[in-house]
Design a protein around this motif. Structure first.
Motif, PDB file in Angstrom:
ATOM      1  N   GLY A 153     -16.459  41.392 -47.242  1.00 58.50           N
ATOM      2  CA  GLY A 153     -17.091  40.854 -46.225  1.00 58.50           C
ATOM      3  C   GLY A 153     -17.874  39.506 -46.620  1.00 58.50           C
ATOM      4  N   HIS A 154     -17.494  38.796 -47.659  1.00 54.59           N
ATOM      5  CA  HIS A 154     -18.117  37.521 -47.795  1.00 54.59           C
ATOM      6  C   HIS A 154     -17.163  36.482 -47.212  1.00 54.59           C
ATOM      7  CE1 HIS A 154     -19.950  40.009 -51.071  1.00 54.59           C
ATOM      8  NE2 HIS A 154     -21.067  39.318 -50.474  1.00 54.59           N
ATOM      9  N   TYR A 155     -17.803  35.173 -47.051  1.00 59.65           N
ATOM     10  CA  TYR A 155     -17.105  34.001 -46.691  1.00 59.65           C
ATOM     11  C   TYR A 155     -17.102  32.863 -47.621  1.00 59.65           C
ATOM     12  CZ  TYR A 155     -17.953  36.394 -42.350  1.00 59.65           C
ATOM     13  OH  TYR A 155     -17.911  37.460 -41.258  1.00 59.65           O
ATOM     14  N   GLY A 156     -15.970  32.172 -47.537  1.00 53.66           N
ATOM     15  CA  GLY A 156     -15.799  31.192 -48.532  1.00 53.66           C
ATOM     16  C   GLY A 156     -16.406  29.575 -47.952  1.00 53.66           C
ATOM     17  N   ASP A 157     -16.006  28.437 -48.816  1.00 54.90           N
ATOM     18  CA  ASP A 157     -16.170  27.276 -48.193  1.00 54.90           C
ATOM     19  C   ASP A 157     -15.562  26.768 -46.964  1.00 54.90           C
ATOM     20  OD1 ASP A 157     -14.147  27.362 -50.212  1.00 54.90           O
ATOM     21  OD2 ASP A 157     -14.671  25.268 -50.627  1.00 54.90           O
ATOM     22  N   ASP A 158     -14.193  27.371 -46.794  1.00 44.58           N
ATOM     23  CA  ASP A 158     -13.694  27.188 -45.774  1.00 44.58           C
ATOM     24  C   ASP A 158     -14.426  27.490 -44.598  1.00 44.58           C
ATOM     25  OD1 ASP A 158     -11.556  25.940 -47.365  1.00 44.58           O
ATOM     26  OD2 ASP A 158     -10.489  27.789 -47.327  1.00 44.58           O
ATOM     27  N   ALA A 159     -14.923  28.731 -44.705  1.00 42.76           N
ATOM     28  CA  ALA A 159     -15.528  29.166 -43.528  1.00 42.76           C
ATOM     29  C   ALA A 159     -16.833  28.437 -43.175  1.00 42.76           C
ATOM     30  CB  ALA A 159     -16.057  30.651 -43.713  1.00 42.76           C
ATOM     31  N   LEU A 160     -17.581  28.081 -44.249  1.00 42.46           N
ATOM     32  CA  LEU A 160     -18.774  27.389 -43.968  1.00 42.46           C
ATOM     33  C   LEU A 160     -18.246  25.981 -43.269  1.00 42.46           C
ATOM     34  CD1 LEU A 160     -21.609  26.852 -44.597  1.00 42.46           C
ATOM     35  CD2 LEU A 160     -20.971  25.913 -46.853  1.00 42.46           C
ATOM     36  N   ALA A 161     -17.194  25.269 -43.719  1.00 45.13           N
ATOM     37  CA  ALA A 161     -17.007  24.027 -43.024  1.00 45.13           C
ATOM     38  C   ALA A 161     -16.597  24.334 -41.723  1.00 45.13           C
ATOM     39  CB  ALA A 161     -15.750  23.418 -43.808  1.00 45.13           C
ATOM     40  N   VAL A 162     -15.695  25.228 -41.250  1.00 46.64           N
ATOM     41  CA  VAL A 162     -15.478  25.502 -39.712  1.00 46.64           C
ATOM     42  C   VAL A 162     -16.730  26.053 -39.079  1.00 46.64           C
ATOM     43  CG1 VAL A 162     -14.303  27.211 -38.469  1.00 46.64           C
ATOM     44  CG2 VAL A 162     -13.330  26.401 -40.450  1.00 46.64           C
ATOM     45  N   ALA A 163     -17.658  26.998 -39.727  1.00 49.83           N
ATOM     46  CA  ALA A 163     -18.723  27.239 -38.813  1.00 49.83           C
ATOM     47  C   ALA A 163     -19.711  26.128 -38.826  1.00 49.83           C
ATOM     48  CB  ALA A 163     -19.677  28.127 -39.666  1.00 49.83           C
ATOM     49  N   HIS A 164     -19.949  25.046 -39.905  1.00 46.10           N
ATOM     50  CA  HIS A 164     -20.582  23.832 -39.558  1.00 46.10           C
ATOM     51  C   HIS A 164     -20.190  23.012 -38.201  1.00 46.10           C
ATOM     52  CE1 HIS A 164     -22.200  19.818 -40.649  1.00 46.10           C
ATOM     53  NE2 HIS A 164     -23.229  20.412 -40.778  1.00 46.10           N
ATOM     54  N   ALA A 165     -19.006  22.707 -38.309  1.00 46.03           N
ATOM     55  CA  ALA A 165     -18.271  21.832 -37.335  1.00 46.03           C
ATOM     56  C   ALA A 165     -18.451  22.606 -35.889  1.00 46.03           C
ATOM     57  CB  ALA A 165     -16.917  21.693 -37.629  1.00 46.03           C
ATOM     58  N   ALA A 166     -18.271  23.938 -35.917  1.00 48.01           N
ATOM     59  CA  ALA A 166     -18.443  24.700 -34.660  1.00 48.01           C
ATOM     60  C   ALA A 166     -20.005  24.425 -34.060  1.00 48.01           C
ATOM     61  CB  ALA A 166     -18.022  26.063 -34.900  1.00 48.01           C
ATOM     62  N   GLY A 167     -20.684  24.566 -35.162  1.00 41.30           N
ATOM     63  CA  GLY A 167     -22.379  24.524 -34.682  1.00 41.30           C
ATOM     64  C   GLY A 167     -22.499  23.118 -34.078  1.00 41.30           C
ATOM     65  N   ARG A 168     -21.794  22.099 -34.753  1.00 38.52           N
ATOM     66  CA  ARG A 168     -22.011  20.636 -34.134  1.00 38.52           C
ATOM     67  C   ARG A 168     -21.503  20.595 -32.855  1.00 38.52           C
ATOM     68  NH1 ARG A 168     -19.560  16.294 -37.930  1.00 38.52           N
ATOM     69  NH2 ARG A 168     -20.285  14.735 -36.422  1.00 38.52           N
ATOM     70  N   LEU A 169     -20.347  21.157 -32.681  1.00 35.14           N
ATOM     71  CA  LEU A 169     -19.609  21.134 -31.312  1.00 35.14           C
ATOM     72  C   LEU A 169     -20.288  21.772 -30.277  1.00 35.14           C
ATOM     73  CD1 LEU A 169     -15.870  21.266 -32.572  1.00 35.14           C
ATOM     74  CD2 LEU A 169     -17.170  19.430 -31.352  1.00 35.14           C
ATOM     75  N   SER A 170     -21.024  23.134 -30.780  1.00 36.04           N
ATOM     76  CA  SER A 170     -21.707  24.044 -29.652  1.00 36.04           C
ATOM     77  C   SER A 170     -22.910  22.764 -29.069  1.00 36.04           C
ATOM     78  CB  SER A 170     -22.631  25.121 -30.431  1.00 36.04           C
ATOM     79  OG  SER A 170     -23.637  24.414 -31.373  1.00 36.04           O
ATOM     80  N   ALA A 171     -23.261  21.731 -29.434  1.00 39.44           N
ATOM     81  CA  ALA A 171     -24.091  20.886 -29.067  1.00 39.44           C
ATOM     82  C   ALA A 171     -23.733  20.375 -27.841  1.00 39.44           C
ATOM     83  CB  ALA A 171     -24.823  20.035 -30.108  1.00 39.44           C
ATOM     84  N   TYR A 172     -22.526  20.233 -27.709  1.00 36.13           N
ATOM     85  CA  TYR A 172     -21.963  19.665 -26.503  1.00 36.13           C
ATOM     86  C   TYR A 172     -21.139  20.723 -25.512  1.00 36.13           C
ATOM     87  CZ  TYR A 172     -22.079  15.619 -29.893  1.00 36.13           C
ATOM     88  OH  TYR A 172     -22.687  14.560 -30.445  1.00 36.13           O
ATOM     89  N   GLY A 173     -21.617  21.845 -25.671  1.00 28.62           N
ATOM     90  CA  GLY A 173     -21.186  22.960 -24.801  1.00 28.62           C
ATOM     91  C   GLY A 173     -20.088  23.382 -25.175  1.00 28.62           C
ATOM     92  N   LEU A 174     -19.349  23.202 -26.422  1.00 29.88           N
ATOM     93  CA  LEU A 174     -18.072  24.156 -27.024  1.00 29.88           C
ATOM     94  C   LEU A 174     -18.341  24.945 -27.581  1.00 29.88           C
ATOM     95  CD1 LEU A 174     -15.818  20.924 -27.847  1.00 29.88           C
ATOM     96  CD2 LEU A 174     -16.043  22.113 -25.899  1.00 29.88           C
ATOM     97  N   GLU A 175     -18.073  26.316 -27.210  1.00 31.46           N
ATOM     98  CA  GLU A 175     -18.253  27.710 -27.563  1.00 31.46           C
ATOM     99  C   GLU A 175     -16.988  28.108 -28.402  1.00 31.46           C
ATOM    100  OE1 GLU A 175     -18.955  30.155 -24.492  1.00 31.46           O
ATOM    101  OE2 GLU A 175     -20.634  29.004 -23.441  1.00 31.46           O
ATOM    102  N   PRO A 176     -17.269  28.790 -29.433  1.00 33.55           N
ATOM    103  CA  PRO A 176     -16.008  29.349 -30.161  1.00 33.55           C
ATOM    104  C   PRO A 176     -14.817  29.862 -29.346  1.00 33.55           C
ATOM    105  CG  PRO A 176     -18.108  30.639 -30.928  1.00 33.55           C
ATOM    106  CD  PRO A 176     -18.387  29.751 -29.642  1.00 33.55           C
ATOM    107  N   ARG A 177     -14.769  30.085 -28.218  1.00 34.27           N
ATOM    108  CA  ARG A 177     -13.723  30.557 -27.379  1.00 34.27           C
ATOM    109  C   ARG A 177     -12.780  29.294 -27.025  1.00 34.27           C
ATOM    110  NH1 ARG A 177     -14.518  30.017 -21.605  1.00 34.27           N
ATOM    111  NH2 ARG A 177     -16.838  29.421 -21.381  1.00 34.27           N
ATOM    112  N   HIS A 178     -13.667  27.939 -27.112  1.00 36.86           N
ATOM    113  CA  HIS A 178     -12.948  26.806 -26.832  1.00 36.86           C
ATOM    114  C   HIS A 178     -12.062  26.230 -27.847  1.00 36.86           C
ATOM    115  CE1 HIS A 178     -16.351  26.391 -23.615  1.00 36.86           C
ATOM    116  NE2 HIS A 178     -15.385  26.734 -22.887  1.00 36.86           N
ATOM    117  N   LEU A 179     -12.568  26.663 -29.129  1.00 40.45           N
ATOM    118  CA  LEU A 179     -11.832  26.293 -30.251  1.00 40.45           C
ATOM    119  C   LEU A 179     -10.570  26.933 -30.914  1.00 40.45           C
ATOM    120  CD1 LEU A 179     -15.520  25.763 -32.097  1.00 40.45           C
ATOM    121  CD2 LEU A 179     -14.239  24.419 -30.608  1.00 40.45           C
TER     122      LEU A 179
END
Length: 234
Positions: A153-179
């Motif tokens: 149930g743990h996440y590595g640095d790849d997941a951290l990079a993806v989540a961080h980018a997703a967080g930045r994109l969410s500020a522009y209205g892009l949700e996980p389903r869009h990615l």
């Protein structure tokens, strides 16, 4: 040569003075002849006076050097200037301009960087805090196969990079389903590499190096295409 858009301007007399120490035989008539041949193209003031820039000085110096030291005819000089205007540059100033050497794009990670992996094991709460996403977003990212937890149930640095980018994109209205399109594109690139190379046996360093090099080339292509699209728009 510097861009023609240089701010400072000068008269034809000042242009002549700027090169006369190096080229004592040049005259105002010579400069106007080069203009008539289309090798120099000064701008004009609203009253019609010619004005020259630092770029024109360098251009004139290039023309005069080509005539004096390399005995180039005007046709060859015109072709060389056209090439320079299109971004080609002679390596040492002694030859005709040639296409530039391709250098590694600093925006593309190296193969070594692709292979690097930190021993990072984050909980959902830690991943959310580190990436700036909330737990609901992390859950959505996992639902769309953008991040994956290990058996514990743990996440590595790849997941951290993806989540961080997703967080930045969410500020522009892009949700996980869009990615999901990014996940599909990445899987296709990896699949293309595996199809080209075949399966890489575990413990085969040479095979893994080829795989990483090809994946790095795919990333370089992707980055170049994105940049080309941006440049085409504006």
């Amino acid at each position: 040569m510097t861009p023609r858009a240089a701010r400072s301007t000068m008269t034809i007399g000042a242009l002549l003075t700027s090169v006369q120490d190096e080229f004592p035989d040049v005259t105002i008539s010579k400069i106007r002849f080069l203009e008539a041949q289309g090798l120099l193209t000064p701008t004009r003031t609203p009253k019609g006076y010619r004005v020259y820039t630092v770029g024109d000085v360098e251009r004139l110096r290039y023309i005069l050097t080509a005539q004096r030291d390399r005995f180039w005819p005007l046709k060859v000089i015109r072709e060389a200037l056209d090439a320079i205007d299109r971004g080609l540059t002679p390596p040492d100033g002694s030859d005709r301009p040639a296409p530039p050497e391709v250098t590694a794009d600093a925006d593309v990670p190296t193969a070594r960087h692709l292979a690097a992996r930190r021993a990072l094991r984050l909980t959902v709460a830690e991943l959310a805090e580190a990436s700036g996403c909330d737990a609901e977003t992390i859950e959505a990212l996992e639902g769309f196969h953008l991040v994956t937890a290990d058996p514990d149930g743990h996440y590595g640095d790849d997941a951290l990079a993806v989540a961080h980018a997703a967080g930045r994109l969410s500020a522009y209205g892009l949700e996980p389903r869009h990615l999901r399109t990014f996940r599909t594109a990445a899987d296709r690139e990896i699949g293309l590499v595996e199809q080209a190379l075949g399966p890489v046996a575990s413990g085969d360093p040479a095979g893994e190096d080829r795989r990483l090099d090809m994946l790095q080339a795919c990333l370089a292509l992707h980055t170049a295409l994105v940049k080309a699209g941006i440049h085409a728009q504006g």
